[in-house]
Structures are given as C-alpha cells and as structure tokens.
Design an enzyme around this catalytic site. Structure first.
Site: not given
Ligand code: CMP
Length: 141
Positions: A9, A49, A57, A85, A91, A102, A112, A115, A126
């Site tokens: 990211k 997304y 969010f 994962r 996350t 992470r 984070n 993805h 994807e």
């Molecule tokens: P990702 O695995 O890319 O898939 C969805 C993304 O939403 C996740 O990683 C986070 O980066 C984002 N995400 C999930 N929860 C939150 C949150 N509470 N605030 C901001 N971003 C979020």
C-alpha cells in the site's frame, strides 16, 4: 496451487519498504507471478473496495489507496490465501503477531502496509483487476 493478490500500500511504498516486504513474501515460499508499480484513481480504489462501501472507513480507505503508488503482486502457493493472511498478520498492527508484515511495517489500522485477498474467488477477481492473464508468469513448479 492457489493464487492470492498482495498489494503493497502507499504507506509502505512511501517508507521504502517494497523490497523488505517482497523479501518476506518470498522467504515464506510464495512464487511471484506478476508484480508492478502503479497508481489507482479514487474511482478505481472505490471499485476495488466496493465490498466495504457501507463501512464508515470507506472514504478514508479510498482516499488512502489512491494517495500514491502501490505494488500489486500476484502470488501462487499451496494454501496461498490462508498462508498469506497469516504472514501479514491482523488488520490492526497493534494486534498483529510478531514476525508478521504488518507488525514490522504497518502504522495503523487504515495505513496497514499490505492488502491480502480473503477468499479464492476474491483472489481470482482481485488478480484480474490488476493483471491480464498474459502478464502472469507460469511459475508453479
Ligand atoms: P485490507 O486488507 O486492504 O482490506 C480492507 C481494508 O480496510 C483493510 O485492509 C484496512 O486497511 C481498512 N480498514 C479496516 N478497518 C478499518 C478501520 N477501522 N479504519 C480504517 N481502515 C480500516
């Protein structure tokens, strides 16, 4: 063999962690089938997304993912979805296990670092979002 889509990211690209993250992915036994440095627009991030459209969010996520270059990577491995994962960790980096991507490189739940696809079907869709099948290297031996 299973495939998954990783994305490095914008935060991790800005922090010069492309190489560190790919090294962790390769050390964990994943084959890189495709990899590019690219950018996506807000519209494209919103489409990617779309499953999170109703989440509070969503706007923040779309703005962040279109804020700078990203590195989508098509990966192959037995059990790729679950193993990747595990490799990236929770996350929220505060909850991510030691030794995960992470834990090492993410700064917050939103920013984070990486993805990962959450199912075989989403992985297929994807990967197709970023790569034509002809761009993927047959590398599965
Ligand atoms: P990702 O695995 O890319 O898939 C969805 C993304 O939403 C996740 O990683 C986070 O980066 C984002 N995400 C999930 N929860 C939150 C949150 N509470 N605030 C901001 N971003 C979020």
């Amino acid at each position: 063999m299973e495939r998954t889509l990783a994305i490095i990211k914008p935060d991790a690209v800005r922090n010069n962690n492309i190489g560190n993250i790919i090294a962790m992915i390769q050390a964990a036994g994943f084959k890189v089938l495709g990899c590019k440095l690219t950018r996506i627009s807000k519209e494209q991030a919103g489409e990617f997304y779309a499953v999170h459209k109703e989440r509070p969010f969503y706007g923040e996520l779309v703005n962040f993912m279109s804020s700078g270059p990203i590195v989508p990577i098509a990966l192959e491995k037995e059990n790729a979805i679950a193993d990747y994962r595990t490799l990236i960790g929770a996350t929220d980096p505060a909850e991510a296990a030691e030794g995960t991507i992470r834990k090492n490189y993410a700064t917050s739940k939103g920013e984070n670092a990486v993805h990962g696809s959450d199912s075989v079907e989403n992985g297929r869709n994807e990967i197709a979002f970023f790569f034509a099948e002809s761009e993927l290297i047959a590398n599965s031996k």
